[in-house]
Structures are given as structure tokens and as C-alpha cells.
Design a protein around this motif. Structure first.
Motif, PDB file in Angstrom:
ATOM      1  N   PHE A 221       0.906  -1.099  -0.176  1.00  0.00           N
ATOM      2  CA  PHE A 221      -0.018   0.190  -0.260  1.00  0.00           C
ATOM      3  C   PHE A 221       0.838   1.101   0.031  1.00  0.00           C
ATOM      4  O   PHE A 221       1.718   1.424   0.944  1.00  0.00           O
TER       5      PHE A 221
ATOM      6  N   LEU B 299      -7.108   4.644  -3.126  1.00  0.00           N
ATOM      7  CA  LEU B 299      -6.038   3.799  -2.605  1.00  0.00           C
ATOM      8  C   LEU B 299      -4.801   3.566  -3.729  1.00  0.00           C
ATOM      9  O   LEU B 299      -5.377   3.063  -4.951  1.00  0.00           O
TER      10      LEU B 299
ATOM     11  N   ILE C  37      -1.586   1.479  -4.660  1.00  0.00           N
ATOM     12  CA  ILE C  37      -0.762   0.318  -4.646  1.00  0.00           C
ATOM     13  C   ILE C  37       0.291   0.204  -5.541  1.00  0.00           C
ATOM     14  O   ILE C  37       0.115   0.280  -6.700  1.00  0.00           O
TER      15      ILE C  37
END
Length: 86
Positions: free
Chosen positions: A17, A33, A35
Motif C-alpha cells: 500500500f 487507494l 498500491i
């Protein structure tokens, strides 16, 4: 974390992450988010997450079997072993 993609066959990537931040221009509210996959390829993966996504994740996490395992991993879990190199 280890990530598999159907586009890469049986290859397993190493990823982590990178960021979780608020989306400013989303009227309903959302988070992004990010990654980062680092091995064997370098990919940046971005997912925009809304309230329904977070509720679904919370329902999955709060199942007793998942919750107990998550707490165990949080307290005692070690780093995953890297996938074998091809």
C-alpha cells in the motif's frame, strides 16, 4: 503483500500500500487507494473507493473467522516470503 493478475498467468507480484487519500472532486465522498507493485514488474495501481466499497470490506472483515485471523496477523504476523523468481 502478494498480488496475482490474470494478465500475467501464474506470476505473483510483490506489492505494498502506497497511499490512501481523500478524493477532492467527488461530491459523494471517496478515497483513492494506491498500491505499488515492485517485483517482477513495477506497476502503480489506483482504486477509487466509495462508502459502499468500505461497507462491503467491513462486512467481510467482521466475519468472525476473518476477524480472528486479522487480529492474529496484526499482532503476530510476519512479513510474507517473496515469490520464487522465474
Amino acid at each position: 503483500m502478494k498480488v496475482n493478475s490474470t494478465g500475467l498467468g501464474k506470476t505473483t507480484m510483490v506489492a505494498h500500500f502506497a497511499e490512501l487519500e481523500k478524493v477532492e472532486d467527488e461530491p459523494q465522498g471517496a478515497m483513492t487507494l494506491k498500491i505499488e507493485a515492485t517485483e517482477p514488474v513495477h506497476w502503480s495501481i489506483k482504486a477509487t473507493v466509495g462508502g459502499d466499497d468500505l461497507r462491503q470490506f467491513a462486512r467481510l472483515l467482521l466475519r468472525p473467522s476473518n476477524l480472528f485471523l486479522a487480529l492474529k496477523l496484526l499482532c503476530f504476523g510476519k512479513k510474507l516470503t517473496p515469490p520464487p523468481s522465474h
